[in-house]
Design a protein around this motif. Sequence first.
Motif, PDB file in Angstrom:
ATOM      1  N   UNK A  39      -2.803  48.389  38.196  1.00  0.00           N
ATOM      2  CA  UNK A  39      -2.274  47.217  38.893  1.00  0.00           C
ATOM      3  C   UNK A  39      -2.961  45.932  38.421  1.00  0.00           C
ATOM      4  N   UNK A  40      -4.255  46.027  38.125  1.00  0.00           N
ATOM      5  CA  UNK A  40      -4.960  44.844  37.627  1.00  0.00           C
ATOM      6  C   UNK A  40      -4.408  44.425  36.270  1.00  0.00           C
ATOM      7  N   UNK A  41      -4.255  45.380  35.361  1.00  0.00           N
ATOM      8  CA  UNK A  41      -3.749  45.052  34.029  1.00  0.00           C
ATOM      9  C   UNK A  41      -2.309  44.520  34.096  1.00  0.00           C
ATOM     10  N   UNK A  42      -1.538  45.003  35.076  1.00  0.00           N
ATOM     11  CA  UNK A  42      -0.156  44.553  35.229  1.00  0.00           C
ATOM     12  C   UNK A  42      -0.073  43.182  35.880  1.00  0.00           C
ATOM     13  N   UNK A  43      -0.940  42.922  36.865  1.00  0.00           N
ATOM     14  CA  UNK A  43      -0.812  41.688  37.653  1.00  0.00           C
ATOM     15  C   UNK A  43      -1.564  40.495  37.079  1.00  0.00           C
ATOM     16  N   UNK A  44      -2.681  40.718  36.380  1.00  0.00           N
ATOM     17  CA  UNK A  44      -3.487  39.587  35.918  1.00  0.00           C
ATOM     18  C   UNK A  44      -2.747  38.638  34.982  1.00  0.00           C
ATOM     19  N   UNK A  45      -1.811  39.121  34.152  1.00  0.00           N
ATOM     20  CA  UNK A  45      -1.051  38.154  33.334  1.00  0.00           C
ATOM     21  C   UNK A  45      -0.229  37.180  34.172  1.00  0.00           C
ATOM     22  N   UNK A  46      -0.035  37.473  35.471  1.00  0.00           N
ATOM     23  CA  UNK A  46       0.698  36.559  36.350  1.00  0.00           C
ATOM     24  C   UNK A  46      -0.209  35.514  36.994  1.00  0.00           C
ATOM     25  N   UNK A  47      -1.522  35.648  36.815  1.00  0.00           N
ATOM     26  CA  UNK A  47      -2.449  34.661  37.364  1.00  0.00           C
ATOM     27  C   UNK A  47      -2.365  33.368  36.563  1.00  0.00           C
ATOM     28  N   UNK A  48      -2.586  32.261  37.233  1.00  0.00           N
ATOM     29  CA  UNK A  48      -2.626  30.982  36.517  1.00  0.00           C
ATOM     30  C   UNK A  48      -3.862  30.920  35.633  1.00  0.00           C
ATOM     31  N   UNK A  49      -4.948  31.508  36.108  1.00  0.00           N
ATOM     32  CA  UNK A  49      -6.190  31.539  35.327  1.00  0.00           C
ATOM     33  C   UNK A  49      -7.027  32.718  35.803  1.00  0.00           C
ATOM     34  N   UNK A  50      -7.682  33.379  34.853  1.00  0.00           N
ATOM     35  CA  UNK A  50      -8.626  34.464  35.153  1.00  0.00           C
ATOM     36  C   UNK A  50     -10.015  33.967  34.787  1.00  0.00           C
ATOM     37  N   UNK A  51     -10.891  33.896  35.770  1.00  0.00           N
ATOM     38  CA  UNK A  51     -12.237  33.385  35.563  1.00  0.00           C
ATOM     39  C   UNK A  51     -13.220  34.551  35.522  1.00  0.00           C
ATOM     40  N   UNK A  52     -13.990  34.632  34.446  1.00  0.00           N
ATOM     41  CA  UNK A  52     -15.066  35.614  34.332  1.00  0.00           C
ATOM     42  C   UNK A  52     -16.394  34.865  34.275  1.00  0.00           C
ATOM     43  N   UNK A  53     -17.480  35.591  34.547  1.00  0.00           N
ATOM     44  CA  UNK A  53     -18.780  34.913  34.599  1.00  0.00           C
ATOM     45  C   UNK A  53     -19.485  34.903  33.243  1.00  0.00           C
ATOM     46  N   UNK A  54     -19.027  35.742  32.295  1.00  0.00           N
ATOM     47  CA  UNK A  54     -19.578  35.723  30.934  1.00  0.00           C
ATOM     48  C   UNK A  54     -18.465  36.020  29.934  1.00  0.00           C
ATOM     49  N   UNK A  55     -18.716  35.686  28.684  1.00  0.00           N
ATOM     50  CA  UNK A  55     -17.753  35.992  27.622  1.00  0.00           C
ATOM     51  C   UNK A  55     -17.577  37.498  27.473  1.00  0.00           C
ATOM     52  N   UNK A  56     -18.685  38.244  27.613  1.00  0.00           N
ATOM     53  CA  UNK A  56     -18.593  39.703  27.478  1.00  0.00           C
ATOM     54  C   UNK A  56     -17.695  40.296  28.552  1.00  0.00           C
TER      55      UNK A  56
END
Length: 380
Positions: free
Chosen positions: A135-152
Amino acid sequence: MQVTFVIHAVTSGGAERVMSILANAWAAKGWSITLLTFDDGSAPPFYPINPQVKHIPLGVLGSSSNLLAATRHNIKRIRTLRSAIRASQPDIIVSFLDTTNVLTLLATQQLGIPVIVNEQIHPAMWSIGRIWEWLRQWSYPNASQVVAVTERALSYFSPQVQARGCVIPNPALAVESSEQPLTPYLAKPSLIAMGRLDGQKGFDLLLAAFAQLKDRHPEWTLTILGEGALRAELESLREQLELSDRVHFLGVVNNPNDFLKQADIFVMSSRFEGFPNALCEAMACGLAVISADCPSGPSEIIRHGVDGLLVPTENVSALAGAMERLMSDTEERNRLASHAPEVTERFSLEKIIEMWENLLAKVIQKRTNQYVTKVSLSQG
């Protein structure tokens, strides 16, 4: 600006801390802030929330006994959350943590409201289950932005998600020096560690490393702040290693900085992290720090040999070696400790807030441009 935050509950975790910092800062600016949580509100937020923040507990937190019950429960969560989001009339939504992010994206389909989702840990190291991961892999492309805390951490996701991703580290807050004498919490000299008592934090590794040094440094103690499912197991390990009078588990405390200020060395033995707030807090308190160079966060925070030491992950001998190095050398400890508070300049609240506000402005401007384009095409 009207911002709606979504998080499972305001407990003592790092994501909850970051969320409360952002919500409070923006409420202080006069923004209209709504906080939606899945709990029932019976327990007060662990972190203080600005009275201007409208906190709405949805009462949909809980576990399910089987897949069918879980599906029904999550459908209820989605419907309840969708209704609450619509009622809050936000310009933008900011959601924190994996499964909550998925539910928020499902709840906001076709609402036309931009959604930013935030990941606070390295996703490759933290399993959320096969169905949730799909569900995460399917839904995240619908987010306006995905924020992570590091590049890794961001690199875990597909190119499609990375294309709408960005990195914003967590803030390292400066610690005010107390003018009043602190209550003596720790026996000196003291090592200190902090975090949930679970496998991720690697406290079993820390106990094993400390056991190697107990006879050579009989005056040192180790204090561990935090609570979790492995407390009984860790206490049993403490007894097996004959450390009962040298290692102290104090549970969750509301004033961790008072403990940190009195310690001599902070040690983080985690198997994996995101952007560890506890490490930043220890450095802000002027402590010499040692950390496992786990994915991700420590190597972005610590400048090895300048303001702390990094050791290989899950390497008890290396961890013990670094601990002994600083336990045996007061001058080296003091040198590292003198540079540690610089972390509050490199990751200052002002810099992190600015990064978030720039992101919000960018996302809202993109939505406005899309709306104008849509209107122009319909009129043409």
